[in-house]
Design an enzyme around this catalytic site. Structure first.
Site, PDB file in Angstrom:
ATOM      1  N   LYS A 197      -4.292 -10.661   6.210  1.00 47.69           N
ATOM      2  CA  LYS A 197      -5.034  -9.934   7.240  1.00 47.69           C
ATOM      3  C   LYS A 197      -6.316  -9.339   6.662  1.00 47.69           C
ATOM      4  O   LYS A 197      -6.264  -8.450   5.819  1.00 47.69           O
ATOM      5  CB  LYS A 197      -4.207  -8.809   7.841  1.00 47.69           C
ATOM      6  CG  LYS A 197      -4.905  -8.174   9.042  1.00 47.69           C
ATOM      7  CD  LYS A 197      -4.303  -6.860   9.465  1.00 47.69           C
ATOM      8  CE  LYS A 197      -4.958  -5.673   8.798  1.00 47.69           C
ATOM      9  NZ  LYS A 197      -6.367  -5.450   9.182  1.00 47.69           N
ATOM     10  N   GLU A 271      -3.469  -2.002  -4.841  1.00 49.27           N
ATOM     11  CA  GLU A 271      -4.730  -1.757  -5.551  1.00 49.27           C
ATOM     12  C   GLU A 271      -5.494  -0.788  -4.672  1.00 49.27           C
ATOM     13  O   GLU A 271      -5.982  -1.157  -3.614  1.00 49.27           O
ATOM     14  CB  GLU A 271      -5.470  -3.079  -5.763  1.00 49.27           C
ATOM     15  CG  GLU A 271      -6.468  -3.023  -6.894  1.00 49.27           C
ATOM     16  CD  GLU A 271      -7.813  -2.548  -6.434  1.00 49.27           C
ATOM     17  OE1 GLU A 271      -8.024  -1.319  -6.417  1.00 49.27           O
ATOM     18  OE2 GLU A 271      -8.642  -3.386  -6.067  1.00 49.27           O
ATOM     19  N   CYS A 305     -13.946   0.461  -5.093  1.00 52.38           N
ATOM     20  CA  CYS A 305     -12.842   1.340  -5.465  1.00 52.38           C
ATOM     21  C   CYS A 305     -12.961   1.803  -6.913  1.00 52.38           C
ATOM     22  O   CYS A 305     -12.494   2.866  -7.274  1.00 52.38           O
ATOM     23  CB  CYS A 305     -11.514   0.654  -5.225  1.00 52.38           C
ATOM     24  SG  CYS A 305     -11.495  -1.033  -5.785  1.00 52.38           S
ATOM     25  N   GLU A 402     -12.104  10.520  -3.321  1.00 52.76           N
ATOM     26  CA  GLU A 402     -12.901   9.294  -3.245  1.00 52.76           C
ATOM     27  C   GLU A 402     -13.810   9.335  -2.021  1.00 52.76           C
ATOM     28  O   GLU A 402     -13.345   9.497  -0.901  1.00 52.76           O
ATOM     29  CB  GLU A 402     -11.966   8.082  -3.159  1.00 52.76           C
ATOM     30  CG  GLU A 402     -12.727   6.778  -3.179  1.00 52.76           C
ATOM     31  CD  GLU A 402     -11.803   5.560  -3.153  1.00 52.76           C
ATOM     32  OE1 GLU A 402     -10.841   5.565  -2.365  1.00 52.76           O
ATOM     33  OE2 GLU A 402     -12.058   4.611  -3.906  1.00 52.76           O
TER      34      GLU A 402
END
Lengths: 491, 322
Positions: A197, A271, A305, A402
């Site tokens: 997806k 991840e 990331c 983040e």
């Protein structure tokens, strides 16, 4: 360039950088008005007949629409993958399996320009980056893992690797095609079948990849690609006939997924997010380090990331580094992602732009000094100036959480120990950077930084042969290299 | 009276020598035996549980063997602090040194083998099985002692990246590991799950078997005399149902090892582990005597792979034939 009294050079680009626009032509790529689900080798509409729009974040205009897969579609895709696994893929000689994956690699290369244009239009990243990094690296990833298919007995000493079955894979919007390749290539090479997806805001290159897979004549059902949002992803994660979940995305969603599959026998790799420290020592080549910092945080609009979003500078060179950094980001070209001169493209979505602005507000609210380049932003689409915060406290939300955008926080340190302590003082542990000319210091630092990827005197380098993945709350499992095989096998 | 008690014992328990019968009074003129107080092991010291609670460990005939500490959440938290502190030391020791310390553990265990055999006998093992278990435990420590400075070579790689960089990947310990030792097993189970964790440089907090806890605490005494730095291995006794949530939800623990097939226990662990994305390691084994349960892959279960990059300068002039 003008010489300053402190004997360092100030970069002055204002005359040299008045570049004429150099836009990539859209004509090399066709974007169809509508994309259906790719299930069992065929494109078909969702059983709910629903579509969602995908827009060009640089203009805000609708590019196309993609089918929204519901639970029934997910079930159909998983059944197709199961059927293909049992009846075909599992039994196929490994070298033939590998040849299919090689074929995909070659076809992605053949259509690289088309992929690059679509990637940039759908996601907002500069064309230079999709052309020179995303698409070639994705093709190389398929090529790398293709070769592993018939060599697995060398990868795991004293063990016989067996495939797991059907892998459910969910990928993010920051590197759409590259992440698809990171997921699909090792899964196929090790003999699993796939339901993938793509992210809701960037479905198009995955659907182009589906076309490639169809063209490569991969047996129907071996790879299924279904588009949709969070509910599609949830249906995939919770499907009882999935053997393996591979997810790349936010730590928040990663934790939800781990809870969702608790008590099942599904294997999982995550991840997730990061807040990478990038550490500059006073003996570092400062100009190179500044380039590395710029690449570390402004590459792909900071939607990375492993972005180097926390800069730690040794006190004695702090002023130099900050000044050079300010000079350098003043030269960055922010604007039309299709322009080959553009350094920083469009923020991927309105939602993401809002999130970044929220953090900028928090930073200002907490009283830190902010500097943004003075560039002119396009009057439509989602854009943000490269932003740095100085004198930031370690405990600040902008230094702990983040942001996933072109926002850098800067702090100082005096000793190696302080740098290590501050760098590791964060729940994430995906990547880290160190800048120094002293070899023994590099190895001390790279050993002590709790992160899965450590770049010394470089940053944001990726390669199919190089394992990637996090420590701590950045997730577990590795993608890439020899170590990227293990999440897809059992002994 | 004496004979009556002995007559009630199971055949295995009947072989136990006199010092197991805590309830017995010494015969006239005979020396009164000194009973051992089984405490827990935290940070290299042997405190009692802070909770002041205890439970009775008994054999299958229902004979009381000892009062064991019923460890609490606070004991576990103290142990995590000790393990985290010790990680800085143990995790950065040279692999050779760790190997020698594991070897030293085996030496100490060998020297006190008889004590373990006695405890195993008290906990219903036959002499043959008890001796076998003690021997296997020693040999398993030797096995992992040898791996300490070798598994990294097996599981590392130098990666041929397509740009001018030197790039390598190698395992590193994941950090603090909580270990719920096999519950139906006394010594070999505990050794089999602790050894790979510490061989790889992690520190741990282990929960002993609830029903067969004696050897775990005596094993702590072995650790204490083997140059294993305090806090590297911490051992608690207590109720797994009570402690399992804490072993899995503590925010400063990096991985959990669980050896029961109980799906409810696994679910709790997996859900709690999501709080800070602990690595979960579930073992299916039932026969801990088997050679199948020892492998360098078990060390890798609590390792992280770190990849390091550094540029390689391209100096002009270095042509083919250089």
């Amino acid at each position: 360039m003008a010489t300053k009294r402190d004997n360092t050079l100030k970069l002055k680009f204002d005359s040299a950088r008045k570049l004429s626009p150099a836009p990539e032509s859209r004509s090399s790529a066709t974007i169809r008005p509508r994309y259906d689900l790719f299930i069992n080798g065929k494109f078909e509409p969702s059983s709910g007949k629903k579509y969602f729009d995908t827009i060009n974040p640089a203009t805000g205009e609708k590019l196309s629409e993609a089918a929204e897969a519901n639970a029934a579609d997910v079930d159909k895709a998983v059944k197709a993958a199961r059927n293909a696994y049992e009846k075909c893929w599992k039994k196929m000689p490994a070298k033939e399996r590998g040849k299919y994956v090689f074929r995909i690699a070659r076809m992605v290369q053949e259509r690289a320009r088309e992929f690059a244009i679509v990637e940039t239009m759908d996601g907002g990243k500069p064309i230079r980056e999709s052309r020179d990094f995303d698409i070639p690296t994705a093709a190389n990833h398929f090529f790398y893992y293709a070769g592993w298919a018939d060599k697995l007995e060398y990868a795991f000493p004293n063990r016989t690797a067996k495939s797991l079955g059907v892998a459910g894979q969910i990928i993010p919007w920051n590197f759409p095609l590259l992440m698809a390749s990171w997921k699909i290539a090792p899964a196929l090479a090790t003999g699993n079948t796939v339901v993938l997806k793509p992210a809701e805001t960037t479905p198009l290159t995955a659907m182009l990849l589906a076309e490639v897979i169809q063209e490569a004549d991969l047996p129907p059902g071996v790879v299924n690609i279904i588009t949709g949002g969070g509910s599609t992803g949830a249906a995939l994660v919770n499907h009882p006939d999935i053997n393996k979940i591979a997810f790349t995305g936010s730590t928040e969603v990663g934790k939800i997924i781990q809870r969702a599959i608790a008590g099942t026998s599904k294997k999982i790799t995550l991840e997730l997010g990061g807040k990478a420290p990038n550490i500059i020592f006073d003996d570092a080549p400062i100009d190179q380090a500044v380039e590395g910092v710029v690449n570390g945080i402004f590459f792909n609009q900071g939607h990375v990331c492993c972005a180097g979003s926390r800069l730690y500078v040794q006190e004695s060179v702090m002023n130099d580094v900050v000044r050079k950094l300010r000079d350098r980001i003043e030269t960055l070209i922010v604007g039309d992602p299709m322009d080959k001169n553009t350094d920083i493209g469009a923020i991927n979505s309105k939602q993401q732009l809002d999130k970044i602005n929220k953090y900028i507000k928090i930073g200002l609210g907490e009283g830190y000094d902010m500097y943004q380049s003075s560039c002119v932003l396009p009057d439509r689409g989602f854009f943000l100036r490269p932003t740095i915060f100085t004198n930031v406290a370690q405990s600040s939300r902008i230094a702990q959480e983040e942001i996933f955008g072109p926002v850098l926080t800067i702090q100082s340190f005096r000793t190696d120990e302080e740098a290590i302590e501050k760098a590791n003082n964060n729940p994430y542990g995906l990547s880290a950077g160190v800048w120094t000319d002293k070899g023994s210091k590099i190895f001390n630092m790279t050993a002590k930084l709790r992160a899965g990827v450590v770049w010394a005197n470089t940053f944001n380098k990726f390669d199919p042969a190089s394992p990637f993945g996090g420590y701590k709350e950045s997730g577990y499992g590795r993608e890439g290299g020899l170590h990227g095989l293990q999440p897809y096998v059992t002994f | 009276m004496m004979e009556n008690i002995i007559a009630k014992k199971s055949p295995a328990a009947a072989r136990v020598n006199g010092n197991s019968k805590i309830a017995e009074k010494p015969e006239k003129g005979k020396r009164l035996e000194v009973l051992k107080t089984y405490k827990i092991y935290i940070g290299g010291k042997f405190p009692r549980t802070e909770s002041g609670r205890y439970y009775v460990a008994a054999n299958s005939a229902g004979e009381k063997l000892a009062n064991m500490c019923l460890s609490s959440r606070k004991d576990f938290r103290e142990a995590v602090v000790a393990a985290r502190t010790a990680f800085g030391d143990w995790g950065s020791r040279h692999a050779l040194n760790r190997g020698q310390i594991l070897y030293r553990m085996a030496e100490m265990l060998e020297g006190r083998k008889m004590q373990f055999i006695e405890e195993l006998l008290k906990q219903d093992a036959s002499r043959k099985l008890a001796e076998n278990e003690a021997n296997l435990s020693i040999d398993r420590l030797i096995y992992y002692a040898g791996w300490c400075d070798k598994f990294q070579q097996i599981f590392s790689s130098v990666n041929p990246v397509a740009c001018s960089h030197f790039n390598f990947s190698a395992p590193e310990p994941t950090g603090v590991v909580s270990v719920i030792a096999p519950q139906n097993n006394s010594l070999i189970g505990l050794v089999s799950v602790i050894a790979p964790v510490i061989a790889g440089g992690n520190t741990c907090i282990a929960l002993a078997s609830y029903s067969k806890p004696l050897c775990a605490i005596t094993f702590a005494e072995v650790l204490n005399s083997s140059d294993v730095p305090g806090g590297t291995v911490n051992i608690l006794t207590g109720n797994p149902d009570e402690l399992l949530p804490y072993f899995s939800n503590h925010m400063d623990v990096n991985a959990v090892v669980y050896c029961e097939k109980d799906p409810a226990g696994r679910k709790v662990i997996h859900e709690n582990a999501a709080l800070n994305l602990k690595r979960t390691v579930f073992y299916e084994d039932t026969n801990w005597n088997s050679k199948e349960v020892q492998s360098p892959y078990r060390i890798m279960d609590t390792q992280e792979i770190k990849t390091t990059w550094h540029p390689i300068e391209n100096i002009g002039g270095a042509k083919a034939g250089y």
